[in-house]
Write a protein that holds these residues in place. Structure first.
Motif, PDB file in Angstrom:
ATOM      1  N   SER A 124       0.813  -1.227   0.000  1.00  0.00           N
ATOM      2  CA  SER A 124       0.000   0.000   0.000  1.00  0.00           C
ATOM      3  C   SER A 124       0.841   1.269   0.000  1.00  0.00           C
ATOM      4  CB  SER A 124      -0.931   0.016   1.219  1.00  0.00           C
ATOM      5  OG  SER A 124      -0.193   0.179   2.428  1.00  0.00           O
ATOM      6  N   ARG A 125       2.152   1.112   0.240  1.00  0.00           N
ATOM      7  CA  ARG A 125       3.042   2.281   0.297  1.00  0.00           C
ATOM      8  C   ARG A 125       4.249   2.065  -0.604  1.00  0.00           C
ATOM      9  NH1 ARG A 125       5.285   2.781   5.683  1.00  0.00           N
ATOM     10  NH2 ARG A 125       4.689   0.602   6.073  1.00  0.00           N
ATOM     11  N   CYS A 126       4.925   3.181  -0.928  1.00  0.00           N
ATOM     12  CA  CYS A 126       6.065   3.120  -1.850  1.00  0.00           C
ATOM     13  C   CYS A 126       7.147   4.099  -1.405  1.00  0.00           C
ATOM     14  CB  CYS A 126       5.593   3.467  -3.268  1.00  0.00           C
ATOM     15  SG  CYS A 126       6.929   3.545  -4.495  1.00  0.00           S
ATOM     16  N   ARG A 127       8.404   3.707  -1.639  1.00  0.00           N
ATOM     17  CA  ARG A 127       9.552   4.604  -1.444  1.00  0.00           C
ATOM     18  C   ARG A 127      10.387   4.583  -2.715  1.00  0.00           C
ATOM     19  NH1 ARG A 127      10.816   1.779   4.375  1.00  0.00           N
ATOM     20  NH2 ARG A 127       8.822   2.395   5.322  1.00  0.00           N
ATOM     21  N   VAL A 128      11.022   5.714  -2.999  1.00  0.00           N
ATOM     22  CA  VAL A 128      11.831   5.855  -4.218  1.00  0.00           C
ATOM     23  C   VAL A 128      13.273   6.149  -3.838  1.00  0.00           C
ATOM     24  CG1 VAL A 128      12.243   7.289  -6.266  1.00  0.00           C
ATOM     25  CG2 VAL A 128       9.918   6.543  -5.706  1.00  0.00           C
TER      26      VAL A 128
ATOM     27  N   GLU B 128       6.084   7.800  -0.347  1.00  0.00           N
ATOM     28  CA  GLU B 128       6.072   8.508   0.922  1.00  0.00           C
ATOM     29  C   GLU B 128       7.385   9.233   1.168  1.00  0.00           C
ATOM     30  OE1 GLU B 128       5.231   5.538   3.830  1.00  0.00           O
ATOM     31  OE2 GLU B 128       7.233   4.631   3.753  1.00  0.00           O
ATOM     32  N   ALA B 129       8.434   8.879   0.402  1.00  0.00           N
ATOM     33  CA  ALA B 129       9.741   9.525   0.555  1.00  0.00           C
ATOM     34  C   ALA B 129      10.571   9.278  -0.696  1.00  0.00           C
ATOM     35  CB  ALA B 129      10.470   8.986   1.779  1.00  0.00           C
ATOM     36  N   VAL B 130      11.492  10.211  -0.967  1.00  0.00           N
ATOM     37  CA  VAL B 130      12.455  10.072  -2.071  1.00  0.00           C
ATOM     38  C   VAL B 130      13.847  10.362  -1.527  1.00  0.00           C
ATOM     39  CG1 VAL B 130      13.236  10.926  -4.310  1.00  0.00           C
ATOM     40  CG2 VAL B 130      10.788  10.726  -3.846  1.00  0.00           C
TER      41      VAL B 130
END
Length: 338
Positions: free
Chosen positions: A38-42, A128-130
């Motif tokens: 359900s969430r992603c970070r790059v 949610e963050a890069v």
């Protein structure tokens, strides 16, 4: 412009990072499934082709076969520059623009279009963050750069390093863009420093394995609003242990020793030709400042007027000419835990 790879297996990743680099189709976005879908970070890296620590960390992670805590996207950008011989030498291809100066519009050339494609891909992922991992051009401690001092930025920085620089410089970099999540740049250390690979890989592991990356702040040392010392166009620079007659600016060849070390007032930085300080400029934010406010020349010797802290000093004359000689600030400020 940006190829997407879905869930590459560990067995499909070449054992050596140089072979992995050569296997890439060009700029690529590698998508991994996390325990929490359900969430992603790059993670963005290799915006500059001569900065391999982020790529080393990504390669190590892919070879491990580990599953991240949440969905993850690795964006590897300046592939062509990195694999142009000698490997990891060129910041950008000769005659091309610095990709990390192309994220602000207009997007008219290939570098601008790639920057635009990266931004669009990040936006589609709704992370949610890069994190953007770089190396410094000279030997240095690892540190982070952000455009604002927020609890979220401090949490992300603390996963990697202990120093945070807050900048208002507008250069067209990725972290300046109005993305819908916190973005920080990690300068893992010098491209030739073994410690830089450790900073990148250890920090990446914490970033990808943490169930919640905004749960904990670590004490940091804060540097605010750095200045850049730049060389004017067509001026000539080199590095040596004495002044060079055929150069407008000669910087001492051990300048990297001052990265994150205090430079005392009067300490010699190098030597200037007959035209003195006229080949240099100081920039902060979108403004120029009088060079004489910070530096002086006596008997041809360039020195600081007051105590300064330098970072990103390099001995690469081509990078000094195309980007800057170094950044500097006055006194750092400790940041306590919230």
């Amino acid at each position: 412009m940006l190829t997407v790879w879905e869930q590459p297996s560990a067995a499909a990743v070449a054992p050596r990072v140089s072979d992995f680099l050569c296997d890439l189709p060009g700029p690529v976005a590698i998508h991994l499934h996390g325990h929490d879908r359900s969430r992603c970070r790059v993670l963005v890296t290799l915006l500059h082709g001569n900065e391999p620590s982020g790529l080393e960390a990504v390669h190590q992670w892919l070879r491990s076969g580990k599953q991240p805590a949440v969905d993850t996207v690795f964006i590897i950008a300046s592939v062509a520059a990195a694999r142009t011989e000698p490997l990891f030498y060129f910041r950008q291809l000769p005659g091309k623009r610095d990709l990390n100066r192309c994220f602000s519009p207009p997007y008219t050339d290939n570098e601008g279009l790639l920057a635009q494609a990266i931004l669009q891909h990040i936006d589609q992922c709704q992370p949610e963050a890069v994190i953007d991992i770089h190396n410094t051009s000279g030997s240095s401690h690892g540190f982070a750069v952000a455009t604002s001092d927020t609890p979220a930025a401090r949490c992300l920085v603390g996963l990697f390093v202990d120093y945070l620089i807050i900048t208002d410089l507008q250069l067209g970099s990725l972290m300046e863009q109005p993305l819908a999540c916190p973005v920080v740049t990690i300068e893992a250390g010098g491209a030739l420093d073994d410690a830089a690979d450790f900073v990148a890989s250890a920090g990446l592991g914490r970033y990808l394995m943490a169930p919640h990356v905004f749960a904990e702040e670590r004490p940091l040392t804060l540097f605010q609003h750095p200045y850049r010392l730049e060389l004017l166009q067509h001026s000539r620079i080199d590095y040596a242990d004495h002044g060079l007659r055929d150069r407008d600016v000669t910087i001492r060849k051990d300048i990297e020793r001052y990265n994150f070390a205090a430079l005392e007032a009067g300490a010699a930085l190098g030597w200037l030709g007959e035209e003195g300080l006229t080949h240099l400029q100081v920039v902060a934010g979108d403004c120029s400042h009088p060079v004489e406010e910070f530096f002086q020349v006596r008997d041809g010797i360039l020195s600081a007027r007051s105590r300064l802290h330098l970072f990103m000093a390099t001995t690469r004359a081509d990078i000094a000419a195309s980007d800057c000689l170094f950044y500097f600030v006055t006194e750092p400020v400790p940041v306590s835990e919230s």
